[in-house]
Design a protein around this motif. Structure first.
Motif, PDB file in Angstrom:
ATOM      1  N   PRO A   9     -17.143  -1.187   6.114  1.00  0.00           N
ATOM      2  CA  PRO A   9     -16.492  -1.147   4.804  1.00  0.00           C
ATOM      3  C   PRO A   9     -17.511  -1.209   3.676  1.00  0.00           C
ATOM      4  CG  PRO A   9     -15.756  -3.049   6.124  1.00  0.00           C
ATOM      5  CD  PRO A   9     -16.830  -2.379   6.892  1.00  0.00           C
ATOM      6  N   ASN A  49       0.828  -1.217   0.000  1.00  0.00           N
ATOM      7  CA  ASN A  49       0.000   0.000   0.000  1.00  0.00           C
ATOM      8  C   ASN A  49       0.857   1.261   0.000  1.00  0.00           C
ATOM      9  OD1 ASN A  49       0.526  -1.162   2.684  1.00  0.00           O
ATOM     10  ND2 ASN A  49      -0.462   0.651   3.493  1.00  0.00           N
ATOM     11  N   THR A  98     -13.394  -2.427  -1.362  1.00  0.00           N
ATOM     12  CA  THR A  98     -11.944  -2.534  -1.230  1.00  0.00           C
ATOM     13  C   THR A  98     -11.253  -1.791  -2.364  1.00  0.00           C
ATOM     14  OG1 THR A  98     -12.162  -4.650  -0.134  1.00  0.00           O
ATOM     15  CG2 THR A  98     -10.025  -4.191  -1.137  1.00  0.00           C
ATOM     16  N   CYS A 129     -14.830   3.234   3.791  1.00  0.00           N
ATOM     17  CA  CYS A 129     -15.794   2.922   4.837  1.00  0.00           C
ATOM     18  C   CYS A 129     -16.812   4.048   4.943  1.00  0.00           C
ATOM     19  CB  CYS A 129     -15.097   2.758   6.188  1.00  0.00           C
ATOM     20  SG  CYS A 129     -13.982   1.366   6.231  1.00  0.00           S
ATOM     21  N   GLY A 143     -11.121  -4.862  10.653  1.00  0.00           N
ATOM     22  CA  GLY A 143     -12.252  -3.949  10.497  1.00  0.00           C
ATOM     23  C   GLY A 143     -12.851  -3.519  11.822  1.00  0.00           C
ATOM     24  N   GLU A 182      -5.795  -4.664  -1.953  1.00  0.00           N
ATOM     25  CA  GLU A 182      -5.327  -5.628  -0.965  1.00  0.00           C
ATOM     26  C   GLU A 182      -3.837  -5.399  -0.809  1.00  0.00           C
ATOM     27  OE1 GLU A 182      -7.229  -7.992   0.459  1.00  0.00           O
ATOM     28  OE2 GLU A 182      -9.017  -8.006  -0.828  1.00  0.00           O
ATOM     29  N   ALA A 239      -9.646   0.241   2.294  1.00  0.00           N
ATOM     30  CA  ALA A 239     -11.079   0.146   1.985  1.00  0.00           C
ATOM     31  C   ALA A 239     -11.782   1.468   2.243  1.00  0.00           C
ATOM     32  CB  ALA A 239     -11.728  -0.953   2.817  1.00  0.00           C
ATOM     33  N   CYS A 262      -3.463  -6.686   4.863  1.00  0.00           N
ATOM     34  CA  CYS A 262      -4.528  -5.739   5.185  1.00  0.00           C
ATOM     35  C   CYS A 262      -5.141  -5.283   3.868  1.00  0.00           C
ATOM     36  CB  CYS A 262      -3.954  -4.540   5.944  1.00  0.00           C
ATOM     37  SG  CYS A 262      -2.639  -3.674   5.074  1.00  0.00           S
ATOM     38  N   ARG A 263      -6.160  -4.452   3.952  1.00  0.00           N
ATOM     39  CA  ARG A 263      -6.710  -3.896   2.715  1.00  0.00           C
ATOM     40  C   ARG A 263      -7.010  -2.423   2.928  1.00  0.00           C
ATOM     41  NH1 ARG A 263     -12.970  -4.848   2.381  1.00  0.00           N
ATOM     42  NH2 ARG A 263     -13.440  -5.301   4.547  1.00  0.00           N
ATOM     43  N   CYS A 276     -11.259   6.393   3.693  1.00  0.00           N
ATOM     44  CA  CYS A 276     -10.567   5.351   2.937  1.00  0.00           C
ATOM     45  C   CYS A 276      -9.332   5.025   3.758  1.00  0.00           C
ATOM     46  CB  CYS A 276     -10.205   5.855   1.549  1.00  0.00           C
ATOM     47  SG  CYS A 276      -9.206   4.690   0.635  1.00  0.00           S
TER      48      CYS A 276
END
Ligand code: ATP
Ligand code: MG
Length: 290
Positions: A176, A76, A179, A101, A166, A182, A99, A96-97, A160
């Motif tokens: 969330p 990321n 995504t 929300c 989560g 990832e 995402a 992790c991701r 984001c």
């Protein structure tokens, strides 16, 4: 090569979520070094490698610019920085991701509903690319930390953010929605260093790191079995790749040995037992060198 002394440099996170596992991976690969949060520089005593401990945000750029030859950092962060580096290997930790929300029970229910809304994030570039690839225009509010509280403060309508379970989002009344990417920790390398292979120590180091990665998640399984059931055992057990079959002093028995993935280990063992295997021994594997 980043310096003239023939030693490789590898940058890792100084003190954060992926520090411990980065160090454990390097130690498993046979690197011997002392590491403290305070030290910027940790030389390996048994390999021409120096470790640089940095804020994770700086790692992609340092590797891109050749300040460091290699780095371990979240995918990321590499994506957000848009650094020109080679991703050598996914490392299987720091999963992790990123995402988007939204407040629970609110009226933001799909991507389209985010049009014209404010989205708070520490990943403005990644989010910006994601939104524009889907023709959504929204206000990106850049926040350096605690992004999850911004809807409650009315600083933003959505967030984001990085999630693993989560639960942080949940306790802040968010859920969330989708995504964006990832992520896991990755080993990155300076493009020139990797291409020119000016330093063949890099290949030696990569071989060692890969041999530890390959060993992770696998077990070595040994068992005794009646000679008559060998074919059945081989066929019954999809987790076993080309097992070693060794004759025993008792001619009716053989010893069978193989590598089995940890996630199917118990299923495999149950099948083996049903097919006549006994005295099953399971041991960890340290390295697998092809
Ligand atoms: P630094 O002080 O080095 O800048 P940081 O606060 O930016 O650290 P950390 O929170 O230590 O970063 O997270 C490092 C990386 O761990 C993240 O970029 C991400 O790839 C990964 N990670 C895995 N799970 C999580 C999670 N639940 N929350 C945040 N990051 C996670
Ligand atoms: Mg950071």
């Amino acid at each position: 090569m980043s310096n003239g002394n023939g030693r490789l440099k590898l940058a890792l996170q100084k003190d954060g979520r992926i520090t411990e596992e980065s160090i454990a991976l390097l130690r498993a690969a046979g690197m011997n070094f002392e590491f403290t949060v305070r030290s910027l520089f940790s030389p390996c005593t048994n390999f021409p490698l120096d470790l640089l401990s940095l804020r994770d945000d700086d790692i992609p750029e340092y590797v891109q610019d050749g300040v460091s030859d290699l780095g371990i950092v979240g995918a990321n962060v590499v994506e957000e920085k848009g650094a020109k580096v080679t991703v050598v290997e996914g490392l299987g930790f720091g999963k992790c991701r990123l995402a988007i929300c939204v407040p629970r029970n609110g009226n933001l229910t799909d991507l389209g509903s985010l049009r014209g809304k404010r989205i708070a994030t520490s990943y403005p570039k990644t989010l910006g690319r994601f939104l524009s690839s889907r023709q959504i225009s929204a206000d990106i509010v850049e926040i350096s930390g605690s992004v999850e509280i911004t809807p409650a403060l009315n600083v933003a309508d959505a967030t984001c953010d990085i999630l693993s379970t989560g639960s942080t989002a949940r306790v802040n009344g968010l859920q969330p929605l989708l995504t964006v990417m990832e992520s896991e920790a990755v080993l990155i390398a300076n493009e020139d260093v990797l291409e020119s292979r000016a330093n063949n120590e890099i290949d030696r180091l990569l071989t060692r790191i890969r041999s530890s990665l390959r060993a992770r998640g696998n077990k070595y399984v040994m068992m005794n079995a009646p000679l008559t059931s060998v074919e059945k055992l081989k066929e019954l057990v999809p987790g076993m790749k080309s097992p070693t079959v060794v004759p025993l002093a008792n001619r009716d028995l053989v010893s069978i040995q193989s590598v089995v993935g940890e996630e199917v280990l118990w299923e495999v063992i149950e099948q083996l037992k049903r097919a006549g295997a006994s005295d099953i021994v399971v041991t960890p594997i340290e390295k697998i060198i092809p």
